[in-house]
Motif scaffolding. Structure first.
Motif, short mmCIF file in Angstrom:
data_model
loop_
_atom_site.label_atom_id
_atom_site.label_comp_id
_atom_site.label_asym_id
_atom_site.label_seq_id
_atom_site.Cartn_x
_atom_site.Cartn_y
_atom_site.Cartn_z
N UNK A 1 0.83 -1.20 0.00
CA UNK A 1 0.00 0.00 0.00
C UNK A 1 0.86 1.25 0.00
N UNK A 2 0.51 2.20 -0.87
CA UNK A 2 1.13 3.50 -0.86
C UNK A 2 2.44 3.63 -1.60
N UNK A 3 2.94 2.55 -2.19
CA UNK A 3 4.25 2.65 -2.85
C UNK A 3 4.26 2.00 -4.22
N UNK A 4 3.11 1.90 -4.88
CA UNK A 4 3.07 1.27 -6.18
C UNK A 4 2.43 2.21 -7.19
N UNK A 5 3.19 2.57 -8.22
CA UNK A 5 2.66 3.48 -9.23
C UNK A 5 1.69 2.80 -10.17
N UNK A 6 1.69 1.47 -10.20
CA UNK A 6 0.80 0.74 -11.10
C UNK A 6 -0.57 0.46 -10.48
N UNK A 7 -0.74 0.80 -9.22
CA UNK A 7 -2.01 0.56 -8.52
C UNK A 7 -2.37 1.83 -7.74
N UNK A 8 -2.77 2.85 -8.47
CA UNK A 8 -3.00 4.14 -7.82
C UNK A 8 -4.18 4.12 -6.87
N UNK A 9 -5.08 3.16 -7.02
CA UNK A 9 -6.22 3.06 -6.10
C UNK A 9 -5.80 2.52 -4.74
#
Length: 500
Positions: free
Chosen positions: A279-287
């Motif tokens: 959570x909070x550190x992935x640019x591919x899963x902005x949700x």
């Protein structure tokens, strides 16, 4: 479509040598009495129903619904009265699991009663390749017994199983669809039309509308089996408008392992640490930017699912056929909601593999029954066939849970096999396999055989104290490794080459 076979006829390329279907079924039967294949696979259903009207069947399949994401399971925030009704008026299992925590393979398992290793549906990457036509879906077996069958919603398995002979199909093969303007294909009697977009309608509401309409169709005395498979609360977790402000101001508790990353993930191997489903550190899963955002959107989506389940139950009740209809509810896999700061699924840890499993059918299942035996997604298809009074084919690798509704069975399943295959994948979750018993879990990472995880689940249900490699647990680790290898070898393998 080629004819679906359920007898001991040729079964192509299921083992490294070009085995026949007879060899495949014999291999399946060779593990009778183990956790991998039902020891009652060829036994007739517990209560024969050939002389009386067979029940209608409704199979609600959740999307990433954790086992604890039910108010009947004691959730402190989420309220699911319609889900709860199924368990309260039927049987609810507190130890239910998936055998491959990923959408497409889990859905193939639900349809076939077989492990991913045997269906060849290993991951999400081959959505355009159909399931092999010589693997029957349980719905096709029901059709031959006089049922009309339909599937609606998020199908998302090999080719959406669109080539199979559904009496009615209203589905999509996308992981998450378009929540605002959803896309569906529709068809009847084995012919599915082109994809169509529907504007300004929540996809699960539309799925439920169509399911209720199909239930109302005149089919004479023929029973029906309808699969209603929801897309919520899959990422990006869109809510229906009616729940846009649900949970405003509601605090979300932080899991005890949420900050383990700040401590260097004590005890966890490199393969676990390197996964990017954080959570909070992935640019591919902005949700998936925050625990609070994901959790509240996830719960709101399940409230909408609960409402749609309630619509179906109410409709069946108004038609005076609710008690003539067997209802099964489960989910394709669980979901991380901040444990180790993770989101998504895939890994063999408890939040990811635990699912709901409950069945309501008052003519055969006493209300208020709760069982602790380990049941699997491989048991779904055999259970639905058993409810219909249809013999369970020998090739199915699960078993009906109906005997457990009458009495406990400590020997029902003592151990079972898990395998996750997809690599590479968007979250960099490494392929792994494992064994889970009533007390222990062993996980092995395929890309680095030196890495693993071992937990005593009775002493450490949160999987925080990794015992893998500790000298005092050498004998236990060796024993579990032997059992893992034995279970894996006993599950017939369909080679990927046969799927291209």
């Amino acid at each position: 479509m080629s004819e679906v076979k359920s007898s001991n006829e040729d079964f192509q390329a299921v083992t490294p040598s070009k085995a026949t279907r007879r060899d495949f079924l014999q291999a399946s039967l060779a593990i009778a009495g183990t956790a991998a294949v039902s020891s009652v696979a060829t036994t007739p259903p517990a209560v024969a129903q050939t002389k009386q009207k067979r029940p209608n069947l409704v199979f609600f399949f959740g999307e990433g619904q954790r086992a604890d994401a039910l108010s009947i399971a004691g959730h402190p925030i989420l309220k699911t009265p319609n889900h709860d009704r199924i368990g309260r008026e039927g049987v609810r299992f507190t130890n239910a699991f998936c055998t491959n925590a990923l959408c497409a393979p889990a859905r193939a398992t639900a349809l076939t009663g077989m492990y991913s290793r045997s269906t060849g549906a290993l991951d999400n990457t081959k959505g355009r390749i159909p399931l092999a036509s010589d693997i029957p879906l349980f719905t096709e077996i029901l059709q031959k017994e006089g049922y009309e069958v339909a599937i609606l919603g998020k199908v998302h398995t090999r080719n959406g199983v669109e080539e199979r002979n559904w009496d009615y199909y209203f589905g999509h093969n996308n992981p998450s669809n378009d929540y605002a303007n959803p896309l569906f294909k529709e068809g009847r009697r084995g012919k599915v039309g082109p994809q169509k977009q529907y504007e300004a309608v929540y996809p699960d509401d539309l799925t439920t509308d169509r399911a209720i309409s199909w239930i109302d169709e005149d089919r004479g005395d023929k029973p029906f089996c309808v699969l209603i498979w929801f897309v919520a609360p899959h990422e990006p977790f869109f809510r229906p408008r009616r729940h846009a402000d649900l949970y405003n101001g509601t605090p979300i508790a932080k899991p005890v392992t949420f900050d383990d990353d700040l401590k260097g993930y004590p005890g966890k191997p490199k393969s676990f640490v390197a996964a990017e489903n954080k959570l909070g550190t992935t640019s591919s899963h902005v949700a998936c930017g925050s625990l609070e955002g994901v959790a509240k959107d996830y719960y709101a989506g399940l409230v909408a699912v609960d409402e749609n389940i309630g619509r179906v139950l109410d409709h069946l009740e108004k038609k005076k056929i609710l008690d003539d209809t067997a209802i099964l509810h489960s989910s394709d896999h669980g979901y991380f909601l901040g444990e180790w700061r993770l989101f998504d699924k895939r890994l063999m840890h408890e939040p990811s593999i635990r699912v709901p499993f409950q069945v309501r059918y008052p003519k055969r299942i006493p209300s208020g029954t709760v069982r602790e035996e380990m049941v699997l997604d491989t048991d779904i298809a055999p259970t639905l066939l058993d409810l219909a009074g249809v013999p369970i084919p020998a090739h199915m690798q699960g078993k009906s849970i109906l005997p457990l509704t009458k009495k406990n069975d400590p020997e029902f399943r003592k151990e079972w096999y898990y395998e996750y295959y997809e690599w590479p994948n968007p979250e960099k979750v490494a392929p792994h396999r494992g064994i889970r018993t009533e007390q222990y879990k062993l996980i092995q990472y395929v890309l680095d055989p030196t890495e693993g995880e071992l937990y005593d689940l009775k002493k450490d249900p949160g999987e925080r104290n990794n015992l893998y490699g500790a000298s005092q647990f050498t004998a236990l680790q060796s024993h579990l490794t032997e059992r893992l290898n034995a279970l894996r070898a006993e599950i017939p393998e369909r080679k990927e080459a046969s799927q291209s």
